[in-house]
Scaffold this motif. Structure first.
Motif, PDB file in Angstrom:
ATOM      1  N   GLU A 130     -17.294  -1.054  10.904  1.00 33.95           N
ATOM      2  CA  GLU A 130     -16.667  -0.087  10.026  1.00 33.95           C
ATOM      3  C   GLU A 130     -17.266  -0.135   8.627  1.00 33.95           C
ATOM      4  O   GLU A 130     -17.454  -1.195   8.065  1.00 33.95           O
ATOM      5  CB  GLU A 130     -15.191  -0.469   9.954  1.00 33.95           C
ATOM      6  CG  GLU A 130     -14.271   0.635   9.585  1.00 33.95           C
ATOM      7  CD  GLU A 130     -12.855   0.149   9.613  1.00 33.95           C
ATOM      8  OE1 GLU A 130     -12.119   0.533   8.706  1.00 33.95           O
ATOM      9  OE2 GLU A 130     -12.488  -0.617  10.515  1.00 33.95           O
TER      10      GLU A 130
ATOM     11  N   ALA B 254      -6.909  -3.136   3.637  1.00 33.44           N
ATOM     12  CA  ALA B 254      -7.405  -2.068   4.522  1.00 33.44           C
ATOM     13  C   ALA B 254      -7.101  -0.694   3.934  1.00 33.44           C
ATOM     14  O   ALA B 254      -7.948   0.210   3.977  1.00 33.44           O
ATOM     15  CB  ALA B 254      -6.793  -2.197   5.910  1.00 33.44           C
ATOM     16  N   ALA B 255      -5.921  -0.511   3.359  1.00 33.13           N
ATOM     17  CA  ALA B 255      -5.564   0.784   2.769  1.00 33.13           C
ATOM     18  C   ALA B 255      -6.452   1.101   1.573  1.00 33.13           C
ATOM     19  O   ALA B 255      -6.887   2.247   1.394  1.00 33.13           O
ATOM     20  CB  ALA B 255      -4.091   0.789   2.351  1.00 33.13           C
ATOM     21  N   CYS B 256      -6.730   0.094   0.758  1.00 34.86           N
ATOM     22  CA  CYS B 256      -7.618   0.302  -0.395  1.00 34.86           C
ATOM     23  C   CYS B 256      -9.016   0.668   0.079  1.00 34.86           C
ATOM     24  O   CYS B 256      -9.648   1.585  -0.446  1.00 34.86           O
ATOM     25  CB  CYS B 256      -7.655  -0.947  -1.271  1.00 34.86           C
ATOM     26  SG  CYS B 256      -6.105  -1.276  -2.131  1.00 34.86           S
ATOM     27  N   TRP B 257      -9.509  -0.051   1.081  1.00 32.51           N
ATOM     28  CA  TRP B 257     -10.843   0.217   1.625  1.00 32.51           C
ATOM     29  C   TRP B 257     -10.909   1.618   2.224  1.00 32.51           C
ATOM     30  O   TRP B 257     -11.848   2.370   1.963  1.00 32.51           O
ATOM     31  CB  TRP B 257     -11.206  -0.837   2.676  1.00 32.51           C
ATOM     32  CG  TRP B 257     -12.572  -0.626   3.231  1.00 32.51           C
ATOM     33  CD1 TRP B 257     -12.905  -0.064   4.427  1.00 32.51           C
ATOM     34  CD2 TRP B 257     -13.807  -0.964   2.592  1.00 32.51           C
ATOM     35  NE1 TRP B 257     -14.278  -0.025   4.581  1.00 32.51           N
ATOM     36  CE2 TRP B 257     -14.850  -0.581   3.462  1.00 32.51           C
ATOM     37  CE3 TRP B 257     -14.130  -1.554   1.378  1.00 32.51           C
ATOM     38  CZ2 TRP B 257     -16.185  -0.764   3.156  1.00 32.51           C
ATOM     39  CZ3 TRP B 257     -15.471  -1.741   1.069  1.00 32.51           C
ATOM     40  CH2 TRP B 257     -16.478  -1.343   1.953  1.00 32.51           C
ATOM     41  N   ASP B 258      -9.904   1.972   3.007  1.00 34.52           N
ATOM     42  CA  ASP B 258      -9.888   3.282   3.660  1.00 34.52           C
ATOM     43  C   ASP B 258      -9.810   4.422   2.648  1.00 34.52           C
ATOM     44  O   ASP B 258     -10.332   5.505   2.899  1.00 34.52           O
ATOM     45  CB  ASP B 258      -8.725   3.384   4.649  1.00 34.52           C
ATOM     46  CG  ASP B 258      -8.899   2.473   5.855  1.00 34.52           C
ATOM     47  OD1 ASP B 258     -10.031   1.977   6.089  1.00 34.52           O
ATOM     48  OD2 ASP B 258      -7.897   2.234   6.553  1.00 34.52           O
TER      49      ASP B 258
ATOM     50  N   PRO C 189       0.841  -6.855   3.921  1.00 32.23           N
ATOM     51  CA  PRO C 189       0.237  -6.304   5.145  1.00 32.23           C
ATOM     52  C   PRO C 189      -0.381  -4.927   4.908  1.00 32.23           C
ATOM     53  O   PRO C 189       0.256  -4.021   4.382  1.00 32.23           O
ATOM     54  CB  PRO C 189       1.419  -6.213   6.107  1.00 32.23           C
ATOM     55  CG  PRO C 189       2.379  -7.254   5.617  1.00 32.23           C
ATOM     56  CD  PRO C 189       2.229  -7.255   4.118  1.00 32.23           C
ATOM     57  N   GLY C 190      -1.655  -4.815   5.272  1.00 30.41           N
ATOM     58  CA  GLY C 190      -2.357  -3.548   5.205  1.00 30.41           C
ATOM     59  C   GLY C 190      -2.904  -3.165   3.842  1.00 30.41           C
ATOM     60  O   GLY C 190      -3.553  -2.130   3.715  1.00 30.41           O
ATOM     61  N   LEU C 191      -2.672  -3.972   2.815  1.00 33.31           N
ATOM     62  CA  LEU C 191      -3.093  -3.589   1.461  1.00 33.31           C
ATOM     63  C   LEU C 191      -4.608  -3.435   1.345  1.00 33.31           C
ATOM     64  O   LEU C 191      -5.112  -2.392   0.914  1.00 33.31           O
ATOM     65  CB  LEU C 191      -2.594  -4.588   0.422  1.00 33.31           C
ATOM     66  CG  LEU C 191      -3.091  -4.319  -1.004  1.00 33.31           C
ATOM     67  CD1 LEU C 191      -2.560  -3.000  -1.516  1.00 33.31           C
ATOM     68  CD2 LEU C 191      -2.730  -5.443  -1.929  1.00 33.31           C
TER      69      LEU C 191
ATOM     70  N   THR D   2      -2.044 -10.357   0.178  1.00 32.60           N
ATOM     71  CA  THR D   2      -1.438 -10.723   1.461  1.00 32.60           C
ATOM     72  C   THR D   2      -0.406  -9.703   1.931  1.00 32.60           C
ATOM     73  O   THR D   2       0.115  -9.840   3.035  1.00 32.60           O
ATOM     74  CB  THR D   2      -0.784 -12.119   1.388  1.00 32.60           C
ATOM     75  OG1 THR D   2       0.187 -12.120   0.342  1.00 32.60           O
ATOM     76  CG2 THR D   2      -1.825 -13.213   1.170  1.00 32.60           C
TER      77      THR D   2
ATOM     78  N   PRO E  66       0.781  -1.224   0.000  1.00 24.93           N
ATOM     79  CA  PRO E  66       0.000   0.000   0.000  1.00 24.93           C
ATOM     80  C   PRO E  66       0.820   1.285   0.000  1.00 24.93           C
ATOM     81  O   PRO E  66       0.265   2.364  -0.154  1.00 24.93           O
ATOM     82  CB  PRO E  66      -0.825  -0.113   1.280  1.00 24.93           C
ATOM     83  CG  PRO E  66       0.016  -0.893   2.216  1.00 24.93           C
ATOM     84  CD  PRO E  66       0.783  -1.863   1.332  1.00 24.93           C
ATOM     85  N   GLU E  67       2.153   1.208   0.122  1.00 19.48           N
ATOM     86  CA  GLU E  67       2.964   2.431   0.194  1.00 19.48           C
ATOM     87  C   GLU E  67       2.760   3.319  -1.029  1.00 19.48           C
ATOM     88  O   GLU E  67       2.728   4.547  -0.920  1.00 19.48           O
ATOM     89  CB  GLU E  67       4.456   2.089   0.340  1.00 19.48           C
ATOM     90  CG  GLU E  67       4.819   1.375   1.620  1.00 19.48           C
ATOM     91  CD  GLU E  67       4.580  -0.134   1.588  1.00 19.48           C
ATOM     92  OE1 GLU E  67       4.724  -0.767   2.635  1.00 19.48           O
ATOM     93  OE2 GLU E  67       4.241  -0.670   0.504  1.00 19.48           O
TER      94      GLU E  67
END
Length: 143
Positions: free
Chosen positions: A142, A67-71, A63-65, A61, A42-43
């Motif tokens: 959420e 969630a970052a797309c959703w956010d 980490p955080g990908l 897989t 997600p960087e």
């Protein structure tokens, strides 16, 4: 992008070779304005404008990908993610549980020679999660 010149899209690809291929394909297919960002998600999402839609074709897989797309999506934004691995499928199943949407498994087979006959060779099935982000309501998880 081909339907109207005001439409915009951004592709994120960590592999420089694949990013160059995306740019060549965009040019050949009539969408040379496609912005290609080379870097790991997600960087690589940092600093990009809020998207109307996100498609994730791999790397779930990381980490955080997801969630970052959703956010990054505003309410009404659409997310579609595909996977072929059990590990990523588990992430999509959890996201589906939390946010709803549609979870689908797609399977394709191709006719191939089998001796003097023809048979079906299965491709890896693809699991796809698609969802439109809803507003967060009191008592719901959420958005």
């Amino acid at each position: 992008m081909r339907t109207h010149r005001a439409c915009r899209a951004v592709a994120i690809e960590k592999s420089p070779e694949r990013a160059a291929r995306i740019a060549r394909n965009a040019d050949a297919l009539g969408v040379p304005a496609l912005k290609v960002v080379t870097g790991p998600a997600p960087e690589a999402l940092a600093g990009l404008p809020a998207p109307d839609a996100v498609f994730v074709g791999g790397g779930l897989t990381a980490p955080g990908l997801l969630a970052a797309c959703w956010d990054a999506l505003p309410v009404g934004g659409r997310l579609v993610a595909n996977t072929v691995t059990l590990e990523s499928e588990a992430l999509l199943a959890e996201a589906h549980r939390r946010h709803g949407g549609e979870l689908v498994r797609l399977a394709v087979a191709t006719a191939v020679p089998v001796g003097g006959f023809t048979g079906w060779r299965q491709a890896m099935p693809v699991t796809q999660w698609s969802v439109t982000k809803r507003p967060v309501t009191k008592g719901s998880e959420e958005g």
